[in-house]
Design a protein around this motif. Structure first.
Motif, PDB file in Angstrom:
ATOM      1  N   ASN A  83       0.870  -1.168   0.000  1.00  0.00           N
ATOM      2  CA  ASN A  83       0.000   0.000   0.000  1.00  0.00           C
ATOM      3  C   ASN A  83       0.912   1.224   0.000  1.00  0.00           C
ATOM      4  O   ASN A  83       1.942   1.235   0.685  1.00  0.00           O
ATOM      5  CB  ASN A  83      -0.880   0.031   1.247  1.00  0.00           C
ATOM      6  N   TYR A  96       1.108   5.648   0.154  1.00  0.00           N
ATOM      7  CA  TYR A  96       0.391   6.806   0.681  1.00  0.00           C
ATOM      8  C   TYR A  96       1.170   8.085   0.386  1.00  0.00           C
ATOM      9  O   TYR A  96       2.394   8.100   0.404  1.00  0.00           O
ATOM     10  CB  TYR A  96       0.229   6.698   2.212  1.00  0.00           C
ATOM     11  N   SER A 153       3.103   0.442   3.310  1.00  0.00           N
ATOM     12  CA  SER A 153       2.800  -0.570   4.311  1.00  0.00           C
ATOM     13  C   SER A 153       2.473  -1.876   3.612  1.00  0.00           C
ATOM     14  O   SER A 153       2.122  -1.892   2.434  1.00  0.00           O
ATOM     15  CB  SER A 153       1.614  -0.149   5.188  1.00  0.00           C
ATOM     16  N   GLY A 212      -4.246  -5.305   7.208  1.00  0.00           N
ATOM     17  CA  GLY A 212      -5.386  -4.700   7.857  1.00  0.00           C
ATOM     18  C   GLY A 212      -4.996  -3.529   8.712  1.00  0.00           C
ATOM     19  O   GLY A 212      -4.019  -2.834   8.429  1.00  0.00           O
ATOM     20  N   ARG A 213      -5.696  -3.322   9.804  1.00  0.00           N
ATOM     21  CA  ARG A 213      -5.472  -2.132  10.606  1.00  0.00           C
ATOM     22  C   ARG A 213      -4.173  -2.186  11.371  1.00  0.00           C
ATOM     23  O   ARG A 213      -3.741  -1.188  11.931  1.00  0.00           O
ATOM     24  CB  ARG A 213      -6.647  -1.907  11.550  1.00  0.00           C
ATOM     25  N   ASN A 251      -1.457  -2.538  10.002  1.00  0.00           N
ATOM     26  CA  ASN A 251      -0.409  -2.013   9.128  1.00  0.00           C
ATOM     27  C   ASN A 251       0.398  -0.946   9.824  1.00  0.00           C
ATOM     28  O   ASN A 251      -0.150  -0.011  10.401  1.00  0.00           O
ATOM     29  CB  ASN A 251      -1.030  -1.375   7.878  1.00  0.00           C
ATOM     30  N   LEU A 258       2.896   2.029   8.976  1.00  0.00           N
ATOM     31  CA  LEU A 258       3.381   2.821   7.856  1.00  0.00           C
ATOM     32  C   LEU A 258       4.839   3.171   8.059  1.00  0.00           C
ATOM     33  O   LEU A 258       5.236   3.606   9.143  1.00  0.00           O
ATOM     34  CB  LEU A 258       2.554   4.103   7.717  1.00  0.00           C
ATOM     35  N   VAL A 288     -14.831   2.266  16.881  1.00  0.00           N
ATOM     36  CA  VAL A 288     -14.461   0.858  16.794  1.00  0.00           C
ATOM     37  C   VAL A 288     -13.207   0.626  17.634  1.00  0.00           C
ATOM     38  O   VAL A 288     -12.635   1.561  18.181  1.00  0.00           O
ATOM     39  CB  VAL A 288     -14.199   0.433  15.337  1.00  0.00           C
ATOM     40  N   SER A 289     -12.817  -0.633  17.737  1.00  0.00           N
ATOM     41  CA  SER A 289     -11.589  -0.906  18.485  1.00  0.00           C
ATOM     42  C   SER A 289     -10.424  -0.208  17.805  1.00  0.00           C
ATOM     43  O   SER A 289     -10.385  -0.084  16.589  1.00  0.00           O
ATOM     44  CB  SER A 289     -11.340  -2.417  18.560  1.00  0.00           C
ATOM     45  N   VAL A 290      -9.478   0.231  18.607  1.00  0.00           N
ATOM     46  CA  VAL A 290      -8.445   1.099  18.066  1.00  0.00           C
ATOM     47  C   VAL A 290      -7.085   0.452  18.016  1.00  0.00           C
ATOM     48  O   VAL A 290      -6.745  -0.398  18.831  1.00  0.00           O
ATOM     49  CB  VAL A 290      -8.332   2.400  18.898  1.00  0.00           C
ATOM     50  N   TYR A 291      -6.359   0.872  17.050  1.00  0.00           N
ATOM     51  CA  TYR A 291      -4.929   0.620  16.978  1.00  0.00           C
ATOM     52  C   TYR A 291      -4.268   1.995  17.035  1.00  0.00           C
ATOM     53  O   TYR A 291      -4.629   2.885  16.275  1.00  0.00           O
ATOM     54  CB  TYR A 291      -4.546  -0.079  15.683  1.00  0.00           C
ATOM     55  N   PHE A 339      -0.693   4.560  17.571  1.00  0.00           N
ATOM     56  CA  PHE A 339       0.716   4.664  17.234  1.00  0.00           C
ATOM     57  C   PHE A 339       1.282   5.991  17.745  1.00  0.00           C
ATOM     58  O   PHE A 339       0.575   6.996  17.832  1.00  0.00           O
ATOM     59  CB  PHE A 339       0.918   4.617  15.713  1.00  0.00           C
ATOM     60  N   LYS A 372       3.695   1.085  19.132  1.00  0.00           N
ATOM     61  CA  LYS A 372       2.326   0.879  18.676  1.00  0.00           C
ATOM     62  C   LYS A 372       1.574   0.027  19.683  1.00  0.00           C
ATOM     63  O   LYS A 372       2.149  -0.816  20.368  1.00  0.00           O
ATOM     64  CB  LYS A 372       2.299   0.203  17.308  1.00  0.00           C
ATOM     65  N   LEU A 410      -1.592  -2.554  19.559  1.00  0.00           N
ATOM     66  CA  LEU A 410      -2.528  -3.301  18.715  1.00  0.00           C
ATOM     67  C   LEU A 410      -3.505  -4.096  19.576  1.00  0.00           C
ATOM     68  O   LEU A 410      -4.707  -4.147  19.301  1.00  0.00           O
ATOM     69  CB  LEU A 410      -1.762  -4.237  17.777  1.00  0.00           C
ATOM     70  N   SER A 427      -5.399   4.222  13.746  1.00  0.00           N
ATOM     71  CA  SER A 427      -5.502   3.525  12.470  1.00  0.00           C
ATOM     72  C   SER A 427      -6.944   3.208  12.129  1.00  0.00           C
ATOM     73  O   SER A 427      -7.723   2.801  12.983  1.00  0.00           O
ATOM     74  CB  SER A 427      -4.701   2.225  12.541  1.00  0.00           C
ATOM     75  N   SER A 429      -4.648   0.606   5.386  1.00  0.00           N
ATOM     76  CA  SER A 429      -4.729   1.132   6.742  1.00  0.00           C
ATOM     77  C   SER A 429      -4.389   2.607   6.690  1.00  0.00           C
ATOM     78  O   SER A 429      -3.280   2.969   6.330  1.00  0.00           O
ATOM     79  CB  SER A 429      -3.744   0.402   7.649  1.00  0.00           C
TER      80      SER A 429
END
Lengths: 114, 115
Positions: A32, A34, A94, A98-99, A101, A103, B29-32, B34, B49, B51, B94, B101
């Protein structure tokens, strides 16, 4: 290991001139990609992202466009620059996880429009 | 939509003193989460991070952060800072769109460490 390159590192352009910033990634495939912009005194704004060749998603309407002609190449362009296009442009990549990821960013390209 | 608020635009601190950089987020929603660091005229580097799992996350350069779901916070801490920690610090959340993402960043906190 993976590396990400951006060029040019700095650029001074007159209003109304075209722009091309290039970003390439090495050591990975199908990433991906960006483009973010960081304006003075502001945070980072996502401009475009791409999940594959020729697939570009734009986050905000603006004077810029992006293209992905090859798997690991991402180009940011403008036909006619505006003063408000000045800023620090960051490319990132990345993997597709999914979430989760993470960067990884390039060193950035600083654009000054006069 | 998700958002991140960094409450302090600048934090001055003396070398060897502790520091906390604050970050609050909003998400449906559930978070990630950083933290990234940016040294002058450079790109962003991942510090740490969150997760899942332990709410206390350790990162590089002696930094750590604690995820607090009830307070929707993810504050960054270091017990003793060095001159070399002078930089801009960004908190990010994220969001998943398809297979991409996307990170939403706060406006950043400039940490200025002096002797």
């Amino acid at each position: 290991s993976q590396t990400i390159h951006q060029w040019p590192a700095t650029l001074v352009q007159p209003v109304g001139s075209p722009l091309s910033l290039e970003c390439t990634v090495e050591g990975t495939s199908n990433p991906n990609l960006y483009w973010y912009r960081q304006a003075a005194g502001r945070g980072l704004q996502l401009l475009f992202y791409s999940v594959g060749i020729g697939q570009i998603s734009s986050e905000v309407p603006q004077n810029l466009s992006a293209s992905r002609p090859q798997d690991r190449q991402f180009i940011l362009s403008s036909k006619k620059l505006l003063l408000s296009d000045s800023g620090f442009y960051l490319c990132a990549w990345s993997v597709k996880l999914g979430r989760a990821n993470v960067l990884t960013f390039g060193a950035g390209s600083r654009l000054t429009v006069l | 939509a998700q958002s991140v608020t960094q409450l302090d635009s600048q934090v001055p601190v003396f070398e060897e003193a502790p520091v906390e950089l604050r970050c609050n987020y909003s998400s449906s929603v559930s978070v990630y989460l950083f933290w990234y660091v940016q040294y002058p005229n450079q790109g962003l580097q991942l510090l740490l991070k969150y997760l899942s799992g332990s709410t206390l996350v350790k990162g590089i350069n002696g930094f750590e952060a604690e995820f607090n779901k009830s307070q929707t916070s993810f504050h960054l801490r270091k017990p003793s800072v060095h001159i070399s920690d002078t930089a801009e610090y960004f908190c990010a959340v994220s969001e998943l769109t398809g297979t991409a993402s996307k990170l939403t960043f706060g406006t950043g906190t400039r940490l200025q460490v002096t002797l």
